[in-house]
Design a protein around this motif. Structure first.
Motif, PDB file in Angstrom:
ATOM      1  N   GLY A 157       0.834  -1.200   0.000  1.00 49.60           N
ATOM      2  CA  GLY A 157       0.000   0.000   0.000  1.00 49.60           C
ATOM      3  C   GLY A 157       0.863   1.242   0.000  1.00 49.60           C
ATOM      4  N   GLY A 158       0.317   2.335  -0.546  1.00 48.71           N
ATOM      5  CA  GLY A 158       1.030   3.611  -0.520  1.00 48.71           C
ATOM      6  C   GLY A 158       0.804   4.311   0.811  1.00 48.71           C
ATOM      7  N   TRP A 159       1.855   4.867   1.385  1.00 54.50           N
ATOM      8  CA  TRP A 159       1.783   5.502   2.712  1.00 54.50           C
ATOM      9  C   TRP A 159       2.431   6.877   2.676  1.00 54.50           C
ATOM     10  CZ3 TRP A 159      -0.050   3.111   7.352  1.00 54.50           C
ATOM     11  CH2 TRP A 159      -0.503   1.789   7.178  1.00 54.50           C
ATOM     12  N   LYS A 160       1.971   7.757   3.592  1.00 53.00           N
ATOM     13  CA  LYS A 160       2.646   9.044   3.804  1.00 53.00           C
ATOM     14  C   LYS A 160       3.763   8.876   4.828  1.00 53.00           C
ATOM     15  CE  LYS A 160      -1.443  11.823   2.724  1.00 53.00           C
ATOM     16  NZ  LYS A 160      -2.485  12.716   3.272  1.00 53.00           N
ATOM     17  N   ALA A 161       3.540   8.002   5.806  1.00 50.43           N
ATOM     18  CA  ALA A 161       4.564   7.655   6.800  1.00 50.43           C
ATOM     19  C   ALA A 161       4.259   6.256   7.287  1.00 50.43           C
ATOM     20  CB  ALA A 161       4.541   8.643   7.963  1.00 50.43           C
ATOM     21  N   ALA A 162       5.281   5.415   7.400  1.00 50.40           N
ATOM     22  CA  ALA A 162       5.052   4.019   7.781  1.00 50.40           C
ATOM     23  C   ALA A 162       6.222   3.495   8.600  1.00 50.40           C
ATOM     24  CB  ALA A 162       4.853   3.160   6.532  1.00 50.40           C
ATOM     25  N   ALA A 163       5.941   2.476   9.423  1.00 51.71           N
ATOM     26  CA  ALA A 163       6.976   1.843  10.246  1.00 51.71           C
ATOM     27  C   ALA A 163       6.840   0.330  10.148  1.00 51.71           C
ATOM     28  CB  ALA A 163       6.841   2.295  11.699  1.00 51.71           C
ATOM     29  N   ILE A 164       7.975  -0.358  10.077  1.00 51.16           N
ATOM     30  CA  ILE A 164       7.993  -1.821  10.081  1.00 51.16           C
ATOM     31  C   ILE A 164       9.023  -2.288  11.102  1.00 51.16           C
ATOM     32  CG2 ILE A 164       7.193  -2.181   7.706  1.00 51.16           C
ATOM     33  CD1 ILE A 164      10.104  -2.396   6.815  1.00 51.16           C
ATOM     34  N   ALA A 166      10.360  -3.999  14.849  1.00 49.27           N
ATOM     35  CA  ALA A 166      10.031  -3.980  16.277  1.00 49.27           C
ATOM     36  C   ALA A 166       9.301  -2.695  16.659  1.00 49.27           C
ATOM     37  CB  ALA A 166      11.316  -4.122  17.095  1.00 49.27           C
ATOM     38  N   ASN A 167       8.331  -2.819  17.539  1.00 45.21           N
ATOM     39  CA  ASN A 167       7.555  -1.675  18.068  1.00 45.21           C
ATOM     40  C   ASN A 167       6.909  -0.826  16.975  1.00 45.21           C
ATOM     41  OD1 ASN A 167       8.492  -2.381  20.685  1.00 45.21           O
ATOM     42  ND2 ASN A 167      10.361  -1.220  20.334  1.00 45.21           N
ATOM     43  N   ASN A 168       6.516  -1.468  15.856  1.00 45.26           N
ATOM     44  CA  ASN A 168       5.977  -0.677  14.749  1.00 45.26           C
ATOM     45  C   ASN A 168       4.630  -0.032  15.083  1.00 45.26           C
ATOM     46  OD1 ASN A 168       3.727  -2.540  13.719  1.00 45.26           O
ATOM     47  ND2 ASN A 168       5.489  -3.888  13.583  1.00 45.26           N
ATOM     48  N   GLN A 169       3.854  -0.651  16.003  1.00 48.89           N
ATOM     49  CA  GLN A 169       2.556  -0.072  16.361  1.00 48.89           C
ATOM     50  C   GLN A 169       2.736   1.260  17.081  1.00 48.89           C
ATOM     51  OE1 GLN A 169      -0.465  -1.212  15.610  1.00 48.89           O
ATOM     52  NE2 GLN A 169       0.258  -3.038  14.572  1.00 48.89           N
ATOM     53  N   ALA A 170       3.688   1.289  18.032  1.00 50.79           N
ATOM     54  CA  ALA A 170       3.965   2.523  18.778  1.00 50.79           C
ATOM     55  C   ALA A 170       4.506   3.602  17.839  1.00 50.79           C
ATOM     56  CB  ALA A 170       4.974   2.248  19.896  1.00 50.79           C
ATOM     57  N   ALA A 171       5.407   3.198  16.935  1.00 49.61           N
ATOM     58  CA  ALA A 171       5.975   4.152  15.988  1.00 49.61           C
ATOM     59  C   ALA A 171       4.905   4.706  15.051  1.00 49.61           C
ATOM     60  CB  ALA A 171       7.085   3.471  15.174  1.00 49.61           C
ATOM     61  N   GLN A 172       4.009   3.822  14.613  1.00 47.90           N
ATOM     62  CA  GLN A 172       2.950   4.231  13.687  1.00 47.90           C
ATOM     63  C   GLN A 172       2.012   5.252  14.343  1.00 47.90           C
ATOM     64  OE1 GLN A 172       3.068   2.107  10.653  1.00 47.90           O
ATOM     65  NE2 GLN A 172       2.007   3.820   9.752  1.00 47.90           N
ATOM     66  N   SER A 173       1.681   5.033  15.612  1.00 48.45           N
ATOM     67  CA  SER A 173       0.770   5.968  16.296  1.00 48.45           C
ATOM     68  C   SER A 173       1.445   7.323  16.521  1.00 48.45           C
ATOM     69  CB  SER A 173       0.281   5.383  17.628  1.00 48.45           C
ATOM     70  OG  SER A 173       1.357   5.146  18.485  1.00 48.45           O
ATOM     71  N   MET A 174       2.768   7.331  16.781  1.00 46.28           N
ATOM     72  CA  MET A 174       3.498   8.603  16.917  1.00 46.28           C
ATOM     73  C   MET A 174       3.562   9.354  15.586  1.00 46.28           C
ATOM     74  SD  MET A 174       6.659   7.711  19.439  1.00 46.28           S
ATOM     75  CE  MET A 174       7.321   9.354  19.344  1.00 46.28           C
ATOM     76  N   LEU A 175       3.775   8.611  14.504  1.00 53.52           N
ATOM     77  CA  LEU A 175       3.812   9.224  13.174  1.00 53.52           C
ATOM     78  C   LEU A 175       2.452   9.830  12.823  1.00 53.52           C
ATOM     79  CD1 LEU A 175       5.851   6.497  11.239  1.00 53.52           C
ATOM     80  CD2 LEU A 175       6.595   8.835  11.649  1.00 53.52           C
ATOM     81  N   LYS A 176       1.401   9.115  13.227  1.00 50.34           N
ATOM     82  CA  LYS A 176       0.035   9.574  12.959  1.00 50.34           C
ATOM     83  C   LYS A 176      -0.225  10.932  13.628  1.00 50.34           C
ATOM     84  CE  LYS A 176      -4.517   7.378  12.792  1.00 50.34           C
ATOM     85  NZ  LYS A 176      -5.288   6.207  13.261  1.00 50.34           N
ATOM     86  N   THR A 199      11.009   4.706  20.301  1.00 54.07           N
ATOM     87  CA  THR A 199      10.524   3.323  20.163  1.00 54.07           C
ATOM     88  C   THR A 199      11.635   2.271  20.190  1.00 54.07           C
ATOM     89  OG1 THR A 199      10.544   3.561  17.750  1.00 54.07           O
ATOM     90  CG2 THR A 199       8.465   3.987  18.871  1.00 54.07           C
ATOM     91  N   MET A 200      12.878   2.694  20.007  1.00 59.46           N
ATOM     92  CA  MET A 200      13.979   1.721  20.029  1.00 59.46           C
ATOM     93  C   MET A 200      14.213   1.201  21.438  1.00 59.46           C
ATOM     94  SD  MET A 200      17.003   2.899  17.413  1.00 59.46           S
ATOM     95  CE  MET A 200      18.364   2.222  18.321  1.00 59.46           C
ATOM     96  N   ASP A 201      14.634  -0.072  21.548  1.00 56.27           N
ATOM     97  CA  ASP A 201      14.891  -0.675  22.854  1.00 56.27           C
ATOM     98  C   ASP A 201      16.116  -0.062  23.522  1.00 56.27           C
ATOM     99  OD1 ASP A 201      12.746  -2.365  22.428  1.00 56.27           O
ATOM    100  OD2 ASP A 201      13.981  -3.874  21.435  1.00 56.27           O
ATOM    101  N   SER A 202      17.057   0.426  22.695  1.00 54.16           N
ATOM    102  CA  SER A 202      18.294   0.967  23.223  1.00 54.16           C
ATOM    103  C   SER A 202      18.059   2.304  23.942  1.00 54.16           C
ATOM    104  CB  SER A 202      19.255   1.135  22.045  1.00 54.16           C
ATOM    105  OG  SER A 202      20.116   2.160  22.246  1.00 54.16           O
TER     106      SER A 202
END
Length: 250
Positions: A157-164, A166-176, A199-202
């Motif tokens: 799918g075409g996206w304006k901002a996307a994350a794949i 680890a922790n992609n759900q948290a990253a996606q909601s922040m981008l939103k 969102t990174m573990d480090s």
């Protein structure tokens, strides 16, 4: 319940699910994350390099970012050996198109042809899905700058901002929350680094844990793919306040 239906990719469960494909997506959830952001003057890709051991020789080439053609690049999350096969397939398809038609392959057509290959591995017995997700960044004369995301099922799918990864759900909601339609390339880099830092573990972001690549138009009008050097990345991290200069020195 799933145990009876997860032995093959070709068997649907009574709920209409393909468990092997879902397990492949689960494998990607444990991989280093990658973020793509579409801006008005380019596309930004940022990836997290998983440093599994201090004894590992750091790679001089990029681990997460790959150039497919002069006008298309991708970021990868998942099993790298699977990704290499698909990247080589995409490169061959792009060159065949250029050889046949004497022009660059449209970005979506390239993504679709690769996703057709991925889909085939979910429909025939004796094959396993590719355990890899991609973020494709590119430019063509039809639609300008584009960002696509694809997963092991062959969907894209075409996206304006996307994350794949680890922790992609948290990253996606922040981008939103933080994404704006008229975002510039520099603001997109800042947003991507900010999201990755949260969102990174480090605990702290450093240039040896990250890769940053951009697709943009040069002043002459040619599409340019540029990977940010380690020194430039360190300066960006300090500039945007995502890391401390002191932390770099230790």
């Amino acid at each position: 319940m799933s145990r009876r239906y997860d032995s093959r990719t070709t068997i649907f469960s009574p709920e209409g699910r393909l468990y092997q494909v879902e397990y492949a997506m689960e494998a990607i959830g444990n991989a280093g994350s990658a973020i793509g952001i579409l801006s008005k003057d380019g596309v930004v890709l940022v990836g997290e390099k998983k440093v599994t051991s201090k004894l590992l020789q750091t790679s001089t080439s990029t681990e997460k970012m790959y150039k497919i053609d002069d006008h298309v690049a991708c970021a990868v999350a998942g099993i790298m050996s699977d990704a290499n096969i698909l990247i080589n397939t995409a490169r061959v398809q792009a060159q065949r198109y250029t050889f046949s038609y004497q022009e660059a392959m449209p970005v979506e057509q390239l993504v679709q042809s690769l996703c057709d290959t991925k889909q085939g591995y979910t429909q025939f017995g004796g094959l396993r899905p590719f355990g890899v997700s991609f973020l494709f960044a590119g430019w063509d004369k039809n639609f300008g700058f584009q960002l696509y995301m694809s997963d092991p099922s062959g969907n894209y799918g075409g996206w304006k901002a996307a994350a794949i990864g680890a922790n992609n759900q948290a990253a996606q909601s922040m981008l939103k929350q933080d994404y704006k339609d008229d975002i510039t390339r520099e603001e997109a880099v800042q947003l991507a680094l900010k999201v990755l830092s949260k969102t990174m573990d480090s605990t702290s972001l450093t240039s040896d844990k990250l890769e940053l690549a951009e697709v943009f138009l040069s002043p002459s009008g040619n599409v340019k793919y540029q990977v940010c050097s380690s020194e430039s990345l360190t300066k960006l991290l300090v500039k945007f306040g995502v890391t401390q200069p002191a932390a770099e020195a230790t």
